[in-house]
Design a protein around this motif. Structure first.
Motif, PDB file in Angstrom:
ATOM      1  N   SER A  68      60.213  44.568  69.021  1.00 24.51           N
ATOM      2  CA  SER A  68      59.065  44.190  68.184  1.00 24.51           C
ATOM      3  C   SER A  68      57.778  44.133  69.000  1.00 24.51           C
ATOM      4  CB  SER A  68      59.326  42.864  67.467  1.00 24.51           C
ATOM      5  OG  SER A  68      59.320  41.776  68.364  1.00 24.51           O
ATOM      6  N   LEU A  69      57.888  43.846  70.289  1.00 21.14           N
ATOM      7  CA  LEU A  69      56.701  43.891  71.151  1.00 21.14           C
ATOM      8  C   LEU A  69      56.188  45.324  71.250  1.00 21.14           C
ATOM      9  CD1 LEU A  69      54.720  42.595  73.210  1.00 21.14           C
ATOM     10  CD2 LEU A  69      56.447  43.061  74.962  1.00 21.14           C
ATOM     11  N   LEU A  70      57.104  46.278  71.366  1.00 19.79           N
ATOM     12  CA  LEU A  70      56.724  47.687  71.453  1.00 19.79           C
ATOM     13  C   LEU A  70      56.005  48.155  70.195  1.00 19.79           C
ATOM     14  CD1 LEU A  70      60.087  49.071  72.878  1.00 19.79           C
ATOM     15  CD2 LEU A  70      57.951  48.745  74.159  1.00 19.79           C
ATOM     16  N   THR A  71      56.585  47.848  69.045  1.00 19.42           N
ATOM     17  CA  THR A  71      55.997  48.337  67.794  1.00 19.42           C
ATOM     18  C   THR A  71      54.664  47.661  67.500  1.00 19.42           C
ATOM     19  OG1 THR A  71      57.287  46.787  66.447  1.00 19.42           O
ATOM     20  CG2 THR A  71      58.240  48.967  66.850  1.00 19.42           C
ATOM     21  N   ALA A  72      54.545  46.387  67.848  1.00 13.22           N
ATOM     22  CA  ALA A  72      53.270  45.695  67.637  1.00 13.22           C
ATOM     23  C   ALA A  72      52.184  46.283  68.534  1.00 13.22           C
ATOM     24  CB  ALA A  72      53.429  44.198  67.899  1.00 13.22           C
ATOM     25  N   TRP A  73      52.514  46.540  69.795  1.00 11.40           N
ATOM     26  CA  TRP A  73      51.530  47.083  70.737  1.00 11.40           C
ATOM     27  C   TRP A  73      51.143  48.516  70.361  1.00 11.40           C
ATOM     28  CZ3 TRP A  73      51.483  51.068  74.418  1.00 11.40           C
ATOM     29  CH2 TRP A  73      50.410  51.032  75.328  1.00 11.40           C
ATOM     30  N   ASP A  78      57.430  53.802  64.148  1.00 10.34           N
ATOM     31  CA  ASP A  78      57.864  55.168  64.458  1.00 10.34           C
ATOM     32  C   ASP A  78      57.253  55.710  65.742  1.00 10.34           C
ATOM     33  OD1 ASP A  78      55.314  55.623  63.472  1.00 10.34           O
ATOM     34  OD2 ASP A  78      55.929  57.096  61.984  1.00 10.34           O
ATOM     35  N   ALA A  79      56.480  54.892  66.445  1.00 10.14           N
ATOM     36  CA  ALA A  79      55.961  55.297  67.755  1.00 10.14           C
ATOM     37  C   ALA A  79      57.046  55.248  68.826  1.00 10.14           C
ATOM     38  CB  ALA A  79      54.795  54.396  68.166  1.00 10.14           C
ATOM     39  N   VAL A  80      58.129  54.527  68.565  1.00 11.14           N
ATOM     40  CA  VAL A  80      59.198  54.381  69.556  1.00 11.14           C
ATOM     41  C   VAL A  80      60.055  55.641  69.541  1.00 11.14           C
ATOM     42  CG1 VAL A  80      61.163  52.997  70.321  1.00 11.14           C
ATOM     43  CG2 VAL A  80      59.176  51.874  69.267  1.00 11.14           C
ATOM     44  N   ALA A  81      59.925  56.447  70.605  1.00  9.35           N
ATOM     45  CA  ALA A  81      60.683  57.692  70.719  1.00  9.35           C
ATOM     46  C   ALA A  81      62.025  57.472  71.404  1.00  9.35           C
ATOM     47  CB  ALA A  81      59.871  58.736  71.486  1.00  9.35           C
ATOM     48  N   ASP A  82      62.093  56.478  72.295  1.00  8.84           N
ATOM     49  CA  ASP A  82      63.315  56.186  73.030  1.00  8.84           C
ATOM     50  C   ASP A  82      63.250  54.728  73.463  1.00  8.84           C
ATOM     51  OD1 ASP A  82      65.798  57.103  74.329  1.00  8.84           O
ATOM     52  OD2 ASP A  82      64.726  56.657  76.183  1.00  8.84           O
ATOM     53  N   PHE A  83      64.379  54.031  73.411  1.00  4.90           N
ATOM     54  CA  PHE A  83      64.414  52.611  73.764  1.00  4.90           C
ATOM     55  C   PHE A  83      65.823  52.281  74.231  1.00  4.90           C
ATOM     56  CE2 PHE A  83      64.276  48.072  71.841  1.00  4.90           C
ATOM     57  CZ  PHE A  83      63.918  47.515  73.059  1.00  4.90           C
ATOM     58  N   SER A  84      65.927  51.723  75.420  1.00  2.00           N
ATOM     59  CA  SER A  84      67.243  51.343  75.931  1.00  2.00           C
ATOM     60  C   SER A  84      67.138  50.046  76.731  1.00  2.00           C
ATOM     61  CB  SER A  84      67.839  52.456  76.800  1.00  2.00           C
ATOM     62  OG  SER A  84      67.020  52.687  77.922  1.00  2.00           O
ATOM     63  N   VAL A  85      68.220  49.303  76.723  1.00  2.00           N
ATOM     64  CA  VAL A  85      68.307  48.065  77.505  1.00  2.00           C
ATOM     65  C   VAL A  85      69.723  47.944  78.044  1.00  2.00           C
ATOM     66  CG1 VAL A  85      66.623  46.895  75.993  1.00  2.00           C
ATOM     67  CG2 VAL A  85      69.062  46.512  75.644  1.00  2.00           C
ATOM     68  N   ARG A  86      69.860  47.082  79.022  1.00  2.00           N
ATOM     69  CA  ARG A  86      71.177  46.674  79.499  1.00  2.00           C
ATOM     70  C   ARG A  86      71.202  45.154  79.381  1.00  2.00           C
ATOM     71  NH1 ARG A  86      72.814  46.667  85.347  1.00  2.00           N
ATOM     72  NH2 ARG A  86      70.668  46.533  85.296  1.00  2.00           N
ATOM     73  N   PHE A  87      72.222  44.628  78.734  1.00  2.00           N
ATOM     74  CA  PHE A  87      72.353  43.184  78.548  1.00  2.00           C
ATOM     75  C   PHE A  87      72.978  42.592  79.803  1.00  2.00           C
ATOM     76  CE2 PHE A  87      72.741  45.260  74.415  1.00  2.00           C
ATOM     77  CZ  PHE A  87      71.683  44.665  73.747  1.00  2.00           C
ATOM     78  N   ARG A 135      63.573  49.699  78.873  1.00  2.00           N
ATOM     79  CA  ARG A 135      62.458  50.648  78.932  1.00  2.00           C
ATOM     80  C   ARG A 135      62.383  51.418  77.623  1.00  2.00           C
ATOM     81  NH1 ARG A 135      66.035  52.555  83.114  1.00  2.00           N
ATOM     82  NH2 ARG A 135      64.635  51.427  84.464  1.00  2.00           N
ATOM     83  N   ALA A 136      61.195  51.931  77.388  1.00  2.45           N
ATOM     84  CA  ALA A 136      60.976  52.702  76.168  1.00  2.45           C
ATOM     85  C   ALA A 136      59.966  53.798  76.430  1.00  2.45           C
ATOM     86  CB  ALA A 136      60.461  51.793  75.063  1.00  2.45           C
ATOM     87  N   VAL A 137      60.047  54.822  75.627  1.00  2.00           N
ATOM     88  CA  VAL A 137      59.014  55.858  75.598  1.00  2.00           C
ATOM     89  C   VAL A 137      58.356  55.752  74.235  1.00  2.00           C
ATOM     90  CG1 VAL A 137      58.523  58.331  75.599  1.00  2.00           C
ATOM     91  CG2 VAL A 137      60.201  57.380  77.210  1.00  2.00           C
ATOM     92  N   LEU A 138      57.034  55.624  74.254  1.00  2.00           N
ATOM     93  CA  LEU A 138      56.268  55.503  73.025  1.00  2.00           C
ATOM     94  C   LEU A 138      55.386  56.726  72.847  1.00  2.00           C
ATOM     95  CD1 LEU A 138      55.101  51.805  73.445  1.00  2.00           C
ATOM     96  CD2 LEU A 138      57.117  52.645  72.249  1.00  2.00           C
ATOM     97  N   GLN A 139      55.336  57.199  71.621  1.00  2.00           N
ATOM     98  CA  GLN A 139      54.459  58.317  71.272  1.00  2.00           C
ATOM     99  C   GLN A 139      53.210  57.727  70.645  1.00  2.00           C
ATOM    100  OE1 GLN A 139      54.775  61.959  71.516  1.00  2.00           O
ATOM    101  NE2 GLN A 139      52.613  61.471  71.225  1.00  2.00           N
ATOM    102  N   LEU A 140      52.090  57.818  71.376  1.00  2.00           N
ATOM    103  CA  LEU A 140      50.832  57.302  70.882  1.00  2.00           C
ATOM    104  C   LEU A 140      50.009  58.413  70.253  1.00  2.00           C
ATOM    105  CD1 LEU A 140      49.939  54.991  73.912  1.00  2.00           C
ATOM    106  CD2 LEU A 140      51.272  54.442  71.854  1.00  2.00           C
ATOM    107  N   ALA A 141      48.973  58.015  69.538  1.00  2.00           N
ATOM    108  CA  ALA A 141      48.075  59.006  68.950  1.00  2.00           C
ATOM    109  C   ALA A 141      47.296  59.696  70.060  1.00  2.00           C
ATOM    110  CB  ALA A 141      47.115  58.328  67.981  1.00  2.00           C
ATOM    111  N   PRO A 142      46.944  60.964  69.879  1.00  2.00           N
ATOM    112  CA  PRO A 142      46.200  61.692  70.928  1.00  2.00           C
ATOM    113  C   PRO A 142      44.834  61.062  71.182  1.00  2.00           C
ATOM    114  CG  PRO A 142      46.765  63.146  69.070  1.00  2.00           C
ATOM    115  CD  PRO A 142      47.236  61.785  68.732  1.00  2.00           C
TER     116      PRO A 142
END
Length: 142
Positions: A68-73, A78-87, A135-142
């Motif tokens: 939710s931090l990623l999507t808010a920022w 739909d800006a989240v292209a990839d997201f992974s974590v290790r617990f 970590r995540a990869v976000l697709q931002l607007a150009p």
């Protein structure tokens, strides 16, 4: 929501922190939404019987709160292209109204081609890091 523009984003830019309070009621609501009714998420005796320090939050709930931090920022889910974590540690949720606190923060680690950025996240509860390699990869607007 407006999608954040990649223009002006720099390596080292901070995301958050955001603080989430998690109570046992939140865990019950999440169990209903997810269908994960494992008693380690609501029953102290069961959690302790399997070696846990107490009732723990669902791992996917912890990941979702970090997300939710990623999507808010970024300004859009739909800006989240990839997201992974290790617990690495559970979020222990004690009984009572106060519950547990989860603090999530991040920073831009790399600027990628075509308006993408790589973000590294931190998630901490009771002074303990609960996610690693988040970590995540976000697709931002150009």
């Amino acid at each position: 929501m407006t999608l954040r523009s990649a223009a002006g984003v720099a390596v080292g830019d901070e995301l958050g922190p955001t603080t989430h309070a998690l109570t046992r009621a939140d865990l019950v609501r999440y169990a209903g939404a997810s269908g994960d009714f494992n008693p380690i998420h609501w029953d102290e005796r069961t959690a302790e019987a399997v070696g846990l320090p107490g009732v723990i939050a669902h791992g996917m709930l912890t990941m979702a709160l970090a997300g939710s931090l990623l999507t808010a920022w970024a300004g859009s889910p739909d800006a989240v292209a990839d997201f992974s974590v290790r617990f690495v540690k559970p979020v222990v949720v004690p009984w009572g109204e106060q519950g547990a606190e989860l603090v999530v923060s991040g920073r831009v680690a790399e600027l990628l081609p075509e308006g993408r950025v790589r973000v590294e996240l931190q998630a901490v509860s009771s002074g303990v890091r609960v996610l690693a390699g988040a970590r995540a990869v976000l697709q931002l607007a150009p």
